[in-house]
Motif scaffolding. Sequence first.
Motif, PDB file in Angstrom:
ATOM      1  N   UNK A 166     -53.056 -25.737 -12.756  1.00 11.89           N
ATOM      2  CA  UNK A 166     -52.278 -24.749 -12.010  1.00 11.89           C
ATOM      3  C   UNK A 166     -53.017 -23.405 -11.941  1.00 11.89           C
ATOM      4  N   UNK A 167     -52.416 -22.465 -11.186  1.00 13.01           N
ATOM      5  CA  UNK A 167     -52.978 -21.118 -11.036  1.00 13.01           C
ATOM      6  C   UNK A 167     -51.900 -20.064 -11.302  1.00 13.01           C
TER       7      UNK A 167
ATOM      8  N   UNK B  64     -59.944 -13.487 -11.150  1.00 12.43           N
ATOM      9  CA  UNK B  64     -60.288 -12.670  -9.983  1.00 12.43           C
ATOM     10  C   UNK B  64     -59.483 -11.385  -9.962  1.00 12.43           C
ATOM     11  N   UNK B  65     -59.927 -10.424  -9.139  1.00 11.67           N
ATOM     12  CA  UNK B  65     -59.260  -9.125  -9.020  1.00 11.67           C
ATOM     13  C   UNK B  65     -59.012  -8.805  -7.554  1.00 11.67           C
ATOM     14  N   UNK B  66     -57.791  -8.358  -7.256  1.00  9.61           N
ATOM     15  CA  UNK B  66     -57.435  -8.004  -5.876  1.00  9.61           C
ATOM     16  C   UNK B  66     -56.605  -6.724  -5.901  1.00  9.61           C
TER      17      UNK B  66
ATOM     18  N   UNK C 138     -56.881 -17.408 -12.313  1.00 16.64           N
ATOM     19  CA  UNK C 138     -55.928 -16.326 -12.575  1.00 16.64           C
ATOM     20  C   UNK C 138     -56.304 -15.134 -11.709  1.00 16.64           C
ATOM     21  N   UNK C 139     -55.377 -14.688 -10.871  1.00 16.70           N
ATOM     22  CA  UNK C 139     -55.641 -13.554  -9.990  1.00 16.70           C
ATOM     23  C   UNK C 139     -54.894 -12.334 -10.500  1.00 16.70           C
TER      24      UNK C 139
ATOM     25  N   UNK D 113     -50.345 -24.102  -5.061  1.00 19.54           N
ATOM     26  CA  UNK D 113     -50.764 -24.532  -6.398  1.00 19.54           C
ATOM     27  C   UNK D 113     -50.501 -23.477  -7.470  1.00 19.54           C
ATOM     28  N   UNK D 114     -50.197 -22.231  -7.046  1.00 18.20           N
ATOM     29  CA  UNK D 114     -49.916 -21.178  -8.037  1.00 18.20           C
ATOM     30  C   UNK D 114     -48.460 -21.282  -8.467  1.00 18.20           C
ATOM     31  N   UNK D 115     -48.247 -21.376  -9.763  1.00 19.76           N
ATOM     32  CA  UNK D 115     -46.875 -21.582 -10.243  1.00 19.76           C
ATOM     33  C   UNK D 115     -46.449 -20.593 -11.333  1.00 19.76           C
TER      34      UNK D 115
END
Length: 686
Positions: A470-471, A508-510, A533-534, A548-550
């Motif tokens: 997962x993400x 990641x970074x946003x 992981x964002x 897919x991100x939960x």
Amino acid sequence: MNKLDTSVQYIKGVGPKKVNLLKKLEIETIRDLIYYFPKGYEDRRELKKITELNEGEKSSIKVVISGLPSIYRARRGLTIIKIQVKDESGMAYLVWFNQDYVTKDLKIGETIKVNGKVKKSGNIIEIHSPIYVKNIQSNDKIGRVLPVYPLTEKLKNNEMIKFMTNALNEYLYLVEESIPEYISERLKLFTIRDSLRNVHFPKNRELYIKSRSTLAFEELLTLQLGLLLMRNDYDKSKECIKFEESKEIYEFIESLPFDLTNAQKRTFKEISDDMESDKQMNRLVQGDVGSGKTILAVLSMFKACKSGYQAVMMAPTEILARQHYDSIQGLLENYNIKCELLISNISNKNKKDIIEKVKSGDIDILIGTHALIEDYVEFKNLGLAITDEQHRFGVKQRAKLSSKGRNPDILVMTATPIPRTLALIMYGDLDISIIDELPPGRKKIKTYVRNESSKDKVYEFVRKQVLEGRQAYIVCPLVEESDSLDIQSAVELYENLKNNEFRDIKVGLLHGKMKGKEKDYIMNEFKLGEIDVLVSTTVIEVGVNVPNSNIMIIENAERFGLAQLHQLRGRVGRGEYQSYCILINKSNSRVSKERMSIMEKTNDGFLISEKDLEIRGPGEFFGIRQHGIPELKIARLPGDIKILKMAQEICFEILKEDPKLELEKNKSIRNKISRIFNKEGLIIFN
């Protein structure tokens, strides 16, 4: 010109320097000043005995000066003056700083009224920086309720009181009685002039409450009538598009890989009926996160294109615009409907090519951001204009988009649930459809509140989910460290997690300060599963879809409004996996705990928005100014909800009899609407 609309500099006591200070408060005219209301009041009516004074309170007393002034030179530039006073209950000291003149002004044996802040040290009672009235018959500063105004630096409350007193004394008679007399008499309202004086300088609570209610009613009536007149103007527009009923659309609906919910079917019927009528559609589709608004936009655009028209869809961010483009193009590519994306993050050559094709009619659907409302974007035959996440756009932006065609149908969408009564304020010029049903099979997002000490366990849970494929999102309020707020920034948290807790998984970074290309690249990597992981700011709040991100972790959750927390939570729960939202709450306050508890208990966006309004008040959630609608100056929602409902009922009654406010008895409210809305650039009466 009405004298009320002349510069505030004509008020007695306002000089050139004060004019500039008043401008900072958006007070430029005499009318602006008169309608600049107090934020609170200081009740100086009660005169206490010295022995009744309490530490830290501002109090009023009537005393006799019983001692000579004492002067202390505490340090260079600081002089402290103390004067002993007494009443029948005891003794106290009046204390001033750098106000030497009082030593000559006050004499032993004089009786004065005093108001100031009480300081106690053992048995010694002091009143610091007091104001005083020597003539005990005077009722100017002590003995009445005084307004407390929102101020700017170098502008004192006493000055504002003086300006307001002079303005009311000299110009109040010019204020128009805008509420129609027959309405005012029926509701037993005060006059506007009496109400203004009573709100600025109330004599008692009863007068204040009735006066404030009158002004709130006037404000809400004006706003509601103006918005409804805008909508009626749309309804009466000539040469509106009448779209054809398309059989192909039913084939298209049958081909979709999912069934429409009953709420979606009902809403699309409302949209279809609007599009097939000879009136201009102006409809708001309001649905909770994940309720399926986008497919309704697709169906509407399909219908427009099959009737020979072009459609345009404006989104607030490039990420969301691109996501819409990808999904819409995929759905329509087999139906000979050409879609294109117009955002700032494309080459000039591509942009020029797209603009030419839109103008020639070679592009059927144009999707983009604010770039769509630039003057150089011209359509051959625009029939439908859609804005997504309407709360990010204003009335003027919506109007500019619709001006690209000849009375195109207007569809606006928002995932910010707003109680229907309040929606009439923000979207009073629109018909409202509500999607109150989620697609079947959606699992409820499990929400948990945790404190700072539990973060290690939270991160361990994230690691376990990531190892299962997962993400996760981790959202922070700020991009960089703030000196004034103890909030961990996204950048700092990213570095920390990347080098410690998540050093063996991809982070990641946003954030909003990144360039468009960077943001698109990072978001695409997350979609493709290249980032586990964002870490992000609220730039991901709107519309991004990664099934897919939960997991959604929100740092400093107490800093967000409930409606915003609900929006962020809606970024997960879009796939087949059980999803989780974990709110990291650093506050121990009762209000914060109450707010977090609401998020744990319900996923109902409408209930959450109502609770948000109850707890926090309108705040950012109800930022009327951003919608281009005249600002509320005295009405407060949801507190004035009864007044709002009454104003709405009266509006419908007035417009039923007089749709354009042409009758003499409605002339006063027509003039008020014209002035207020014209100021915002929203012309209602030509």
